[in-house]
Design an enzyme around this catalytic site. Structure first.
Site, PDB file in Angstrom:
ATOM      1  N   GLU A   1       9.384  -3.861  10.766  1.00 21.72           N
ATOM      2  CA  GLU A   1       9.502  -2.516  10.287  1.00 21.72           C
ATOM      3  C   GLU A   1      10.318  -1.564  11.216  1.00 21.72           C
ATOM      4  O   GLU A   1       9.817  -1.350  12.102  1.00 21.72           O
ATOM      5  CB  GLU A   1       8.402  -1.935   9.397  1.00 21.72           C
ATOM      6  CG  GLU A   1       8.714  -0.514   8.596  1.00 21.72           C
ATOM      7  CD  GLU A   1       7.730  -0.033   7.800  1.00 21.72           C
ATOM      8  OE1 GLU A   1       6.923  -0.861   7.304  1.00 21.72           O
ATOM      9  OE2 GLU A   1       7.913   1.176   7.368  1.00 21.72           O
TER      10      GLU A   1
ATOM     11  N   ASP B   1       0.856  -1.037   0.057  1.00 16.23           N
ATOM     12  CA  ASP B   1      -0.006  -0.101  -0.157  1.00 16.23           C
ATOM     13  C   ASP B   1       0.771   1.283  -0.102  1.00 16.23           C
ATOM     14  O   ASP B   1       0.389   2.322  -0.194  1.00 16.23           O
ATOM     15  CB  ASP B   1      -1.053  -0.025   1.135  1.00 16.23           C
ATOM     16  CG  ASP B   1      -0.450  -0.082   2.553  1.00 16.23           C
ATOM     17  OD1 ASP B   1       0.786  -0.360   2.437  1.00 16.23           O
ATOM     18  OD2 ASP B   1      -0.923  -0.041   3.698  1.00 16.23           O
ATOM     19  N   SER B   2       2.370   0.909   0.107  1.00 18.19           N
ATOM     20  CA  SER B   2       3.086   2.196  -0.201  1.00 18.19           C
ATOM     21  C   SER B   2       2.518   2.677  -1.793  1.00 18.19           C
ATOM     22  O   SER B   2       3.236   3.962  -1.948  1.00 18.19           O
ATOM     23  CB  SER B   2       4.504   1.692  -0.204  1.00 18.19           C
ATOM     24  OG  SER B   2       4.706   0.634  -0.980  1.00 18.19           O
TER      25      SER B   2
ATOM     26  N   LYS C   1      -0.842  -9.616   3.167  1.00 20.96           N
ATOM     27  CA  LYS C   1      -0.094  -9.151   4.209  1.00 20.96           C
ATOM     28  C   LYS C   1      -0.910  -8.012   5.115  1.00 20.96           C
ATOM     29  O   LYS C   1      -1.809  -7.177   4.293  1.00 20.96           O
ATOM     30  CB  LYS C   1       1.209  -8.302   3.963  1.00 20.96           C
ATOM     31  CG  LYS C   1       1.832  -7.728   5.098  1.00 20.96           C
ATOM     32  CD  LYS C   1       3.108  -7.531   4.565  1.00 20.96           C
ATOM     33  CE  LYS C   1       3.502  -6.115   4.054  1.00 20.96           C
ATOM     34  NZ  LYS C   1       2.845  -4.967   4.704  1.00 20.96           N
TER      35      LYS C   1
ATOM     36  N   ASP D   1      -0.898  -6.410  -0.263  1.00 22.93           N
ATOM     37  CA  ASP D   1      -1.402  -5.623   0.977  1.00 22.93           C
ATOM     38  C   ASP D   1      -2.997  -5.343   1.491  1.00 22.93           C
ATOM     39  O   ASP D   1      -3.311  -5.010   0.347  1.00 22.93           O
ATOM     40  CB  ASP D   1      -0.907  -4.119   1.192  1.00 22.93           C
ATOM     41  CG  ASP D   1       0.428  -4.181   2.070  1.00 22.93           C
ATOM     42  OD1 ASP D   1       0.754  -5.228   2.961  1.00 22.93           O
ATOM     43  OD2 ASP D   1       1.124  -3.194   1.918  1.00 22.93           O
TER      44      ASP D   1
ATOM     45  N   GLU E   1      -1.224  -5.336   8.816  1.00 24.82           N
ATOM     46  CA  GLU E   1      -0.236  -4.838  10.026  1.00 24.82           C
ATOM     47  C   GLU E   1      -1.015  -4.858  11.071  1.00 24.82           C
ATOM     48  O   GLU E   1      -2.276  -4.938  11.408  1.00 24.82           O
ATOM     49  CB  GLU E   1      -0.084  -3.209   9.423  1.00 24.82           C
ATOM     50  CG  GLU E   1       0.522  -2.877   8.273  1.00 24.82           C
ATOM     51  CD  GLU E   1       0.597  -1.326   8.167  1.00 24.82           C
ATOM     52  OE1 GLU E   1       0.329  -0.675   9.070  1.00 24.82           O
ATOM     53  OE2 GLU E   1       1.083  -0.854   6.834  1.00 24.82           O
TER      54      GLU E   1
HETATM   55  O1  KIV Z   1       3.524  -1.178   1.393  1.00 28.04           O
HETATM   56  C1  KIV Z   1       4.653  -1.430   1.514  1.00 28.04           C
HETATM   57  O2  KIV Z   1       5.592  -1.231   0.739  1.00 28.04           O
HETATM   58  C2  KIV Z   1       5.266  -2.398   2.747  1.00 28.04           C
HETATM   59  C3  KIV Z   1       6.489  -2.415   3.071  1.00 28.04           C
HETATM   60  C4  KIV Z   1       7.126  -1.250   3.557  1.00 28.04           C
HETATM   61  C5  KIV Z   1       6.929  -3.699   3.781  1.00 28.04           C
HETATM   62  O3  KIV Z   1       4.224  -2.855   3.496  1.00 28.04           O
END
Ligand code: KIV
Length: 257
Positions: free
Chosen positions: A175, A44-45, A111, A83, A113
């Site tokens: 992280e 989600d970056s 994934k 994500d 958080e």
């Molecule tokens: O969204 C992302 O790029 C991430 C990484 C920081 C692990 O979750």
């Protein structure tokens, strides 16, 4: 052959380091695939490095589905993790529904958080492999700083990682934590740890592709920049503009006769 969760877990047992990078589009996903990267993360970056948001909180399920589908089209060899975005896993039912939507467009695993064992259990019960993410949690953290410098905070992060393993995560991201803590958690878990700003002793490393390519101007200090693509693209488009203005493009070799 496509890498599986079992292959990634066996890498830890065999002492092989795991290389993971983000991708959000077809051409870069193809490059990662051809470079035999172990895991592609549609992170989600995306919100910051592609969509121009301030943080990851504005990223929606529709955004994640769109970009996961594109990356999956290019990927034949890497394990593909997507994500679950902010507020897409408020309940176990919602997490399973949204994770299924990402798997339906090509994600192998998802994934999310934080320490939410009930979400892990629900996903594993639905046969969806899940990667955890502890330490700095960009979707909810107030401040982007190193987490776990204080002993009490370090213990909490280590407990979170243990709880995620016990609930059934196949791996976890660590992280922005001190390298000592990264090493300690890695030793204490059977599942692989993938560090981002968590030191060299993790089982693998992940970075945001736009950071290592020099395409994003707000990269954290733990990022190693391997290219300056911003400069290179600027040079190319400026050259093109001059060629057009001065009548050098198109020339004979780039015209039909
Ligand atoms: O969204 C992302 O790029 C991430 C990484 C920081 C692990 O979750």
């Amino acid at each position: 052959m496509k890498k599986t969760v079992d292959v990634i877990q066996s890498m830890k047992r065999n002492g092989q380091k795991i290389a993971m990078l983000t991708a959000y589009d077809y051409p870069t996903a193809r490059i990662l695939n051809d470079a035999d990267i172990d895991i592609i993360l549609v992170g989600d970056s995306l919100g910051m490095v592609v969509l121009g948001y301030e943080d990851t909180r504005s990223v929606t399920m529709a955004d994640m589905i769109h970009h996961t589908r594109i990356v999956a089209r290019a990927n034949t060899t890497c394990l593909l993790v997507a994500d679950l975005p902010h507020q897409a896993y408020e309940t176990a039912e919602q997490a399973v529904k949204n994770a299924r939507a990402l798997c339906d467009v090509g994600a192998d695993t998802v994934k999310f958080e934080g320490n939410k064992p009930e979400i892990v259990t629900a996903l594993v019960d639905a046969s969806i492999p899940v990667m955890g993410h502890v330490g700095l949690l960009p979707q909810t953290s107030e401040k982007f700083r190193v987490h776990g410098r204080k002993r009490s905070e370090a213990l909490l992060i280590a407990d979170d990682a243990k709880a995620l393993e016990a609930a059934g995560c196949f791996a976890t991201v660590l992280e922005s934590i001190p390298e000592k803590l990264g090493g300690k958690i890695t030793k204490s878990l059977q599942i692989p740890t993938i560090g981002i700003g968590a030191g060299p002793d993790c089982d693998g490393q992940v970075l945001v592709l736009h950071d290592i390519l020099g395409l994003f101007d707000r990269s954290p200090t733990f990022v190693k920049q391997y290219a300056n693509m911003r400069k290179e693209i600027h040079r190319a488009v400026t050259h093109y503009k001059l060629d057009v203005q001065q009548g050098r493009f198109p020339d004979d070799g780039h015209s039909y006769h």
